[in-house]
Scaffold this motif. Sequence first.
Motif, PDB file in Angstrom:
ATOM      1  N   MET A 134       2.984   5.994  -2.851  1.00  0.00           N
ATOM      2  CA  MET A 134       4.369   6.763  -3.315  1.00  0.00           C
ATOM      3  C   MET A 134       4.489   6.919  -4.569  1.00  0.00           C
ATOM      4  O   MET A 134       4.611   7.708  -5.193  1.00  0.00           O
ATOM      5  CB  MET A 134       5.608   6.179  -2.622  1.00  0.00           C
ATOM      6  CG  MET A 134       5.663   6.210  -1.032  1.00  0.00           C
ATOM      7  SD  MET A 134       7.384   5.563  -0.381  1.00  0.00           S
ATOM      8  CE  MET A 134       8.448   6.745  -0.934  1.00  0.00           C
ATOM      9  N   ASP A 135       4.008   5.557  -5.758  1.00  0.00           N
ATOM     10  CA  ASP A 135       3.879   5.702  -6.782  1.00  0.00           C
ATOM     11  C   ASP A 135       2.822   6.770  -7.402  1.00  0.00           C
ATOM     12  O   ASP A 135       3.139   7.579  -8.183  1.00  0.00           O
ATOM     13  CB  ASP A 135       3.870   4.397  -7.379  1.00  0.00           C
ATOM     14  CG  ASP A 135       4.722   3.564  -7.497  1.00  0.00           C
ATOM     15  OD1 ASP A 135       5.896   3.898  -6.993  1.00  0.00           O
ATOM     16  OD2 ASP A 135       4.535   2.238  -7.374  1.00  0.00           O
ATOM     17  N   SER A 136       1.809   6.771  -6.547  1.00  0.00           N
ATOM     18  CA  SER A 136       0.663   7.937  -7.301  1.00  0.00           C
ATOM     19  C   SER A 136       1.349   9.301  -6.818  1.00  0.00           C
ATOM     20  O   SER A 136       0.651  10.184  -7.466  1.00  0.00           O
ATOM     21  CB  SER A 136      -0.774   7.565  -6.354  1.00  0.00           C
ATOM     22  OG  SER A 136      -0.512   7.666  -4.918  1.00  0.00           O
ATOM     23  N   LEU A 137       1.820   9.267  -5.837  1.00  0.00           N
ATOM     24  CA  LEU A 137       2.636  11.101  -5.533  1.00  0.00           C
ATOM     25  C   LEU A 137       3.671  11.231  -6.385  1.00  0.00           C
ATOM     26  O   LEU A 137       4.098  12.301  -6.332  1.00  0.00           O
ATOM     27  CB  LEU A 137       2.860  10.900  -4.031  1.00  0.00           C
ATOM     28  CG  LEU A 137       1.722  10.959  -3.135  1.00  0.00           C
ATOM     29  CD1 LEU A 137       2.202  10.701  -1.576  1.00  0.00           C
ATOM     30  CD2 LEU A 137       0.687  11.887  -3.260  1.00  0.00           C
ATOM     31  N   GLY A 138       4.155  10.181  -7.244  1.00  0.00           N
ATOM     32  CA  GLY A 138       5.263  10.643  -8.021  1.00  0.00           C
ATOM     33  C   GLY A 138       6.727  10.458  -7.408  1.00  0.00           C
ATOM     34  O   GLY A 138       7.492  10.856  -8.093  1.00  0.00           O
ATOM     35  N   HIS A 149       0.870  -1.186  -0.151  1.00  0.00           N
ATOM     36  CA  HIS A 149       0.167   0.033  -0.009  1.00  0.00           C
ATOM     37  C   HIS A 149       1.067   1.111  -0.207  1.00  0.00           C
ATOM     38  O   HIS A 149       0.662   2.214  -0.604  1.00  0.00           O
ATOM     39  CB  HIS A 149      -1.012  -0.074   1.163  1.00  0.00           C
ATOM     40  CG  HIS A 149      -2.101  -0.965   1.027  1.00  0.00           C
ATOM     41  ND1 HIS A 149      -3.128  -0.716   0.354  1.00  0.00           N
ATOM     42  CD2 HIS A 149      -2.420  -2.183   1.756  1.00  0.00           C
ATOM     43  CE1 HIS A 149      -3.875  -1.577   0.415  1.00  0.00           C
ATOM     44  NE2 HIS A 149      -3.649  -2.819   1.135  1.00  0.00           N
ATOM     45  N   VAL A 150       1.876   1.388   0.672  1.00  0.00           N
ATOM     46  CA  VAL A 150       2.929   2.354   0.870  1.00  0.00           C
ATOM     47  C   VAL A 150       3.573   2.687  -0.759  1.00  0.00           C
ATOM     48  O   VAL A 150       3.550   3.593  -0.898  1.00  0.00           O
ATOM     49  CB  VAL A 150       3.810   2.295   2.151  1.00  0.00           C
ATOM     50  CG1 VAL A 150       5.164   3.328   1.918  1.00  0.00           C
ATOM     51  CG2 VAL A 150       3.353   2.202   3.207  1.00  0.00           C
TER      52      VAL A 150
END
Length: 273
Positions: free
Chosen positions: A117-121, A112-113
């Motif tokens: 983090m991927d979605s936040l770039g 999930h983390v």
Amino acid sequence: MRVLILVLVIPFAARAAGEGEIRNYIFSISRLYESLDYELALNRIQLARQLPRGTDEEVTLSLYEGIILCEMGKQEPGATAFRAALFLRPDAKLPVLVAPKVKALFDSVRKHVKSEMDSLGAPREKEFPPNKTDPVQKNPSAPAPTGPAERQQVDAPPKGAATAESIDAEPQQKEQQREAKRRETERDELKKKRRAELDTSMCQPVVWSNCELLMQRLRFLQEAFLGTAPPSRDLPIKELNRIGQEIRAARTGEELKEAAHALDFWEQQHLPQ
């Protein structure tokens, strides 16, 4: 010149002292966790967080906090602690072998983390840009490509094929899983033994109220003793357990007094004022 040297040395000495103190706390937390003293271990974690510390120390404290909370049946707070550690160190590993259910929760939180983090770039480790070489010609008569990317594709093993590294890693993973299960079984047995040793329901009915008070005092002394992180605790704890057996076996006020005197003597020996 002497004043300048002192000014430069004192901050480094203070930092070294602080690092030594936080390491002592982490060692104490590890010992308390191994002895199933979860409440005391959580208390040590909160005390350690009042000290100056670096990212590595904070990650270790959060990981221990998550493990202990999970062992206490508090899955949601445990997951929150894991999440805090993984946001600081996405590649963090658990400091000790844990039960499979705790490991499964930790791995789930890591996924999930990583997704967040991927979605936040946020940049990922070991991530390379996509290859922008020209598309491969579809003409079957054309010569086979010899570029670096194409050679890598030719040399790569078929999808799903086991490599030597994965084959070598399988026995190690299985051994770690067996060790984790063995430790979980030992911890469950130790929990049952600890509950039985300090169970006030086993007091004799004729002296039950006084027996319960003595057992409560015994539990308090045991927690205070373990909180000192003694270098050797097996023999003192065995003595304390023996006194607990005498308290529960007592059927008269005189027998309880004798057990209380033994508890006083134990306190004088192992918890001097």
